[in-house]
Design a protein around this motif. Structure first.
Motif, PDB file in Angstrom:
ATOM      1  N   PHE A 154       0.805  -4.166   3.582  1.00 13.45           N
ATOM      2  CA  PHE A 154       1.948  -3.691   3.988  1.00 13.45           C
ATOM      3  C   PHE A 154       2.009  -2.266   3.542  1.00 13.45           C
ATOM      4  CE2 PHE A 154       2.508  -8.169   3.052  1.00 13.45           C
ATOM      5  CZ  PHE A 154       3.540  -8.566   4.048  1.00 13.45           C
ATOM      6  N   ASN A 155       2.300  -1.187   4.471  1.00 15.05           N
ATOM      7  CA  ASN A 155       2.231  -1.247   5.865  1.00 15.05           C
ATOM      8  C   ASN A 155       0.793  -1.323   6.095  1.00 15.05           C
ATOM      9  OD1 ASN A 155       4.603  -0.693   7.183  1.00 15.05           O
ATOM     10  ND2 ASN A 155       4.557   1.111   5.972  1.00 15.05           N
ATOM     11  N   SER A 156       0.274  -1.363   7.489  1.00 10.44           N
ATOM     12  CA  SER A 156      -1.268  -1.509   7.829  1.00 10.44           C
ATOM     13  C   SER A 156      -1.890  -0.134   7.740  1.00 10.44           C
ATOM     14  CB  SER A 156      -1.135  -2.177   9.289  1.00 10.44           C
ATOM     15  OG  SER A 156      -0.605  -1.089   9.989  1.00 10.44           O
ATOM     16  N   SER A 157      -3.137  -0.363   7.987  1.00  9.15           N
ATOM     17  CA  SER A 157      -3.937   0.830   7.715  1.00  9.15           C
ATOM     18  C   SER A 157      -3.667   1.721   9.069  1.00  9.15           C
ATOM     19  CB  SER A 157      -5.450   0.567   7.556  1.00  9.15           C
ATOM     20  OG  SER A 157      -5.785  -0.062   8.811  1.00  9.15           O
ATOM     21  N   LYS A 158      -3.472   1.064   9.985  1.00 10.79           N
ATOM     22  CA  LYS A 158      -3.087   1.747  11.222  1.00 10.79           C
ATOM     23  C   LYS A 158      -1.789   2.417  11.236  1.00 10.79           C
ATOM     24  CE  LYS A 158      -2.582   1.270  16.440  1.00 10.79           C
ATOM     25  NZ  LYS A 158      -2.422   0.201  17.375  1.00 10.79           N
ATOM     26  N   GLY A 159      -0.964   1.814  10.991  1.00  7.99           N
ATOM     27  CA  GLY A 159       0.482   2.293  10.789  1.00  7.99           C
ATOM     28  C   GLY A 159       0.274   3.574   9.999  1.00  7.99           C
ATOM     29  N   PHE A 192       0.769  -1.121  -0.078  1.00  7.53           N
ATOM     30  CA  PHE A 192       0.034  -0.011  -0.016  1.00  7.53           C
ATOM     31  C   PHE A 192       1.030   1.360   0.006  1.00  7.53           C
ATOM     32  CE2 PHE A 192      -3.331   2.914   1.023  1.00  7.53           C
ATOM     33  CZ  PHE A 192      -4.602   2.042   0.606  1.00  7.53           C
ATOM     34  N   TRP A 193       0.937   1.896  -1.163  1.00  5.04           N
ATOM     35  CA  TRP A 193       1.872   2.989  -1.341  1.00  5.04           C
ATOM     36  C   TRP A 193       1.069   4.202  -1.343  1.00  5.04           C
ATOM     37  CZ3 TRP A 193       6.523   1.780   0.047  1.00  5.04           C
ATOM     38  CH2 TRP A 193       7.747   2.669  -0.017  1.00  5.04           C
ATOM     39  N   ASP A 194      -0.042   4.447  -0.463  1.00 11.53           N
ATOM     40  CA  ASP A 194      -0.764   5.590  -0.707  1.00 11.53           C
ATOM     41  C   ASP A 194      -1.006   5.805   0.942  1.00 11.53           C
ATOM     42  OD1 ASP A 194      -2.163   7.696  -1.734  1.00 11.53           O
ATOM     43  OD2 ASP A 194      -3.751   6.277  -1.914  1.00 11.53           O
ATOM     44  N   LYS A 195      -1.778   7.034   0.991  1.00 12.36           N
ATOM     45  CA  LYS A 195      -2.341   7.185   2.317  1.00 12.36           C
ATOM     46  C   LYS A 195      -3.913   7.215   2.404  1.00 12.36           C
ATOM     47  CE  LYS A 195       1.555  10.141   3.446  1.00 12.36           C
ATOM     48  NZ  LYS A 195       2.068  11.653   4.045  1.00 12.36           N
ATOM     49  N   ASP A 196      -4.528   6.693   1.731  1.00 13.57           N
ATOM     50  CA  ASP A 196      -5.978   6.281   1.703  1.00 13.57           C
ATOM     51  C   ASP A 196      -6.122   5.188   2.663  1.00 13.57           C
ATOM     52  OD1 ASP A 196      -8.616   5.853   1.152  1.00 13.57           O
ATOM     53  OD2 ASP A 196      -8.509   5.734  -1.075  1.00 13.57           O
ATOM     54  N   VAL A 197      -6.326   5.640   3.993  1.00 16.39           N
ATOM     55  CA  VAL A 197      -6.370   4.571   5.099  1.00 16.39           C
ATOM     56  C   VAL A 197      -7.728   3.904   5.113  1.00 16.39           C
ATOM     57  CG1 VAL A 197      -4.439   5.782   6.330  1.00 16.39           C
ATOM     58  CG2 VAL A 197      -6.805   6.370   6.736  1.00 16.39           C
TER      59      VAL A 197
END
Length: 300
Positions: free
Chosen positions: A86-91, A67-72
């Motif tokens: 990878f990385n997790s939504s929380k992280g 996941f190379w974005d910030k769309d959590v």
């Protein structure tokens, strides 16, 4: 093995597309098919029949999502559907908001510059009363660093020298979340970037400014050179990632008064082109190797 590389559909700059290419090329080297998907292609679809079965696109289900974005919201949705992200939504969410980053690190006893989070206000109201700044002045001596909680590349970070500048800049930022931070004179215009993957620091560089800027970011004109971190710096960077639940990250470290390491920021999707130019180490290779290892462990 097949994965998705989630990118933002509306962000089209060479700085980002280059990183996406490096990641897909790193995947090819290890026999992984990494398919680029934007957050406009993989939509969050919620209904009464929602469940955790992998049904986002049954004909094209990946073994993992990079996941190379910030769309959590999308990252969390994919996790709820059962994908390994990878990385997790929380992280990602905690790193994207600098105030949350500091709250989590504070709770783990990690040493940072003294930080005060601005009280929340509303977009249509802003700060119609700046009296709370008197507490900031008492707790932090000038100059004071002001950071917008959402920002990248050091471009939403400011240094104010006195009471008037503090009030002016706070009013100028307005309703956007921000924090106020102790200025560390011993680290003026210099810091470290440690690139962590898994439980290892895979690359590190020393960043410094030669034009008097208190920031050392390369985007703002800073210089860089390879750096061999000591064990305290390594342990601190790895601990930050563990606390924040990150598989990989760029950890920025300041030099304290007695050269002790202080955490400045943690970047969940840290760009690694500069650190490659500086050290010759391609962090994309480490990220893909780590993901394969984690997926294989999960399959046993």
């Amino acid at each position: 093995m097949k994965g998705w590389l989630i990118t933002n559909a509306f962000l089209h700059t060479h700085k980002f597309t280059e990183i996406h290419l490096w990641l897909t090329e790193a995947a090819k080297k290890v026999g992984v098919e990494l398919i680029v998907k934007t957050n406009a292609e993989v939509l969050v679809k919620l209904d009464s029949d929602f469940n955790t079965v992998k049904e986002v696109n049954s004909d094209d289900n990946p073994d993992f999502v990079l996941f190379w974005d910030k769309d959590v919201r999308l990252a969390q949705y994919l996790e709820m559907k059962g994908f390994r992200v990878f990385n997790s939504s929380k992280g990602i969410a905690v790193c994207d908001d600098k105030s949350l980053t500091h709250l989590y690190l504070q709770g783990a006893g990690i040493v940072m510059p003294k930080t005060i989070v601005a009280p929340m206000t509303f977009t249509n109201i802003g700060y119609n009363n700046l009296d709370f700044l008197s507490q900031i002045e008492k707790e932090l001596s000038f100059p004071i660093v002001i950071k917008e909680c959402f920002g990248s590349f050091g471009q939403q970070v400011y240094l104010v020298a006195n009471k008037q500048e503090l009030r002016t800049k706070t009013a100028e930022i307005g309703a956007k979340p921000m924090l106020f931070q102790e200025f560390i004179p011993s680290s003026k215009g210099k810091d470290l970037r440690l690139q962590v993957v898994g439980n290892q620091v895979v690359a590190a560089m020393y960043r410094y400014s030669e034009d008097g800027d208190f920031r050392a970011n390369i985007t703002n004109g800073g210089k860089m050179k390879p750096y061999e971190p000591n064990q305290k710096q390594i342990d601190l960077a790895i601990k930050c990632c563990k606390v924040l639940g990150l598989d990989f990250a760029g950890v920025d470290i300041l030099f304290g008064k007695n050269m002790e390491p202080l955490v400045c920021e943690v970047n969940s999707n840290a760009h690694f082109k500069n650190i490659y130019d500086c050290t010759g180490i391609n962090v994309a290779d480490s990220i893909l190797a780590y993901i394969i290892k984690r997926i294989c462990i999960g399959c046993k």
